[in-house]
Design a protein around this motif. Structure first.
Motif: not given
Length: 368
Positions: A13, A17, A20, A135, A138-139
């Protein structure tokens, strides 16, 4: 036996991330991205201590006063786990050395010919940092994602961190060199509490080249990868407040704010594309080749008006005119005596000293 194909889901994850984050950074104009660990590097701290002990920071006392925080990200912010290192290109369209023989004009470093880069760069960094927090939470990467944003104005070893994050390597001129962007990168950092995987560090590709060492007009490099700021034109024209030692004044040439010589001669610049990242970075026409005769007439009010929004504004009229007087003295242009003469009685003693030196160099006002 554990299945090697089943990776740690947290690491997966965080890796996704980071990809991104890089994509988001590029939409903001950053062209270089990498991640470095925030943990202390004993060798790096030792090099900093040795450089300071040798006095090579000159009168930049702030470097010594906050050295304990500068040694590593965690010394500045113990909660930091990773450093997101970012670069924004300011590669010039014109050769920074083209005015070397134009004695009647002043040479201003490429980075200072436009608006103050700190403003635009920090705005982009803050935008990205807010995205990371929103973000990341949120994740579910953390209940609360911590970030701190830096660019040039904090006790941060930006260049070593950029090298550790793979943006480039520290060249023999001590600045970061990128295979894609040459020596023309503005650097910024986002410290974060997220434990992101470090990028592969860049490999030193200077080889046997010593172009930057040979180009230095004041012999500021006692050895490759080692800079003595006390002899550096950028330090002397920007950070140093008093009179420049007389033996170094001829080496300033017509450089009146900073120096690009060691950067400009780097062979890796041939791969750098002209930067179109921010319009604010584009040079202002009046600063690309300003006439010394005009600059020598600046008072405080006209100086502030001319350099509004420019990084040059921070050194003030007196230091800037001092630099212009050294350039006038080096010019051999006797016609500049008319502008130099009244400055011999300037209220600032450093300006007056520079004016008297320039007056003598120009022949004491004698006609050509």
């Amino acid at each position: 036996m554990s299945d090697p194909d089943r990776a740690d889901p947290v690491k997966v994850a965080l890796s996704a991330f980071a990809q991104d984050v890089e994509a988001q950074a590029r939409t903001l104009g950053f062209c270089a991205f990498g991640v470095a660990s925030a943990v202390p590097d004993a060798a790096l701290g030792a090099r900093l201590d040795a450089w300071l002990a040798a006095g090579m920071h000159g009168t930049m006392g702030w470097m010594e006063q906050r050295a304990h925080q500068r040694r590593s990200p965690q010394d500045l912010w113990p909660d930091a786990r990773s450093v997101i290192a970012l670069g924004m290109s300011y590669a010039p369209a014109l050769d920074p050395l083209r005015l070397a023989d134009e004695a009647q004009v002043g040479r201003i470093s490429v980075y200072a010919q436009g608006a103050d880069y700190h403003d635009g760069l920090k705005k982009a960094l803050k935008h990205l940092a807010r995205w990371i927090v929103t973000e990341g939470e949120r994740r579910g990467l953390a209940d609360a994602v911590g970030v701190k944003v830096f660019t040039d104005t904090a006790p941060v070893l930006e260049k070593p961190l950029a090298a550790a994050a793979g943006l480039g390597w520290q060249g023999k001129h001590t600045n970061v060199v990128s295979r894609e962007h040459g020596s023309w990168l503005f650097l910024g950092e986002i410290y974060t509490t997220l434990d992101l995987a470090p990028s592969a560090p860049a490999r030193d590709r200077c080889g046997s080249c010593r172009a930057c060492q040979d180009a230095c007009p004041t012999d500021a490099f006692p050895a490759p990868y080692r800079l003595d700021a006390r002899r550096c034109v950028s330090y002397l024209t920007i950070e140093h407040k008093g009179p420049v030692p007389e033996d170094l004044r001829p080496g300033l040439g017509n450089r009146i704010y900073g120096c690009d010589d060691c950067l400009a001669v780097c062979p890796w610049n041939k791969f750098a594309k002209v930067a179109h990242t921010m319009k604010a970075f584009l040079p202002r026409a009046e600063l690309t080749a300003p006439d010394l005769a005009d600059l020598l007439t600046l008072d405080d009010t006209s100086f502030r008006a001319l350099f509004s929004g420019s990084p040059i504004k921070r050194i003030g009229r007196n230091r800037f005119v001092r630099n212009c007087l050294y350039a006038a003295g080096n010019s051999g242009e006797a016609g500049l005596s008319a502008q130099v003469a009244p400055l011999r009685d300037d209220a600032d003693p450093v300006v007056a000293d520079a004016a008297r030196w320039a007056w003598e160099k120009l022949g004491g006002g004698r006609s050509e």
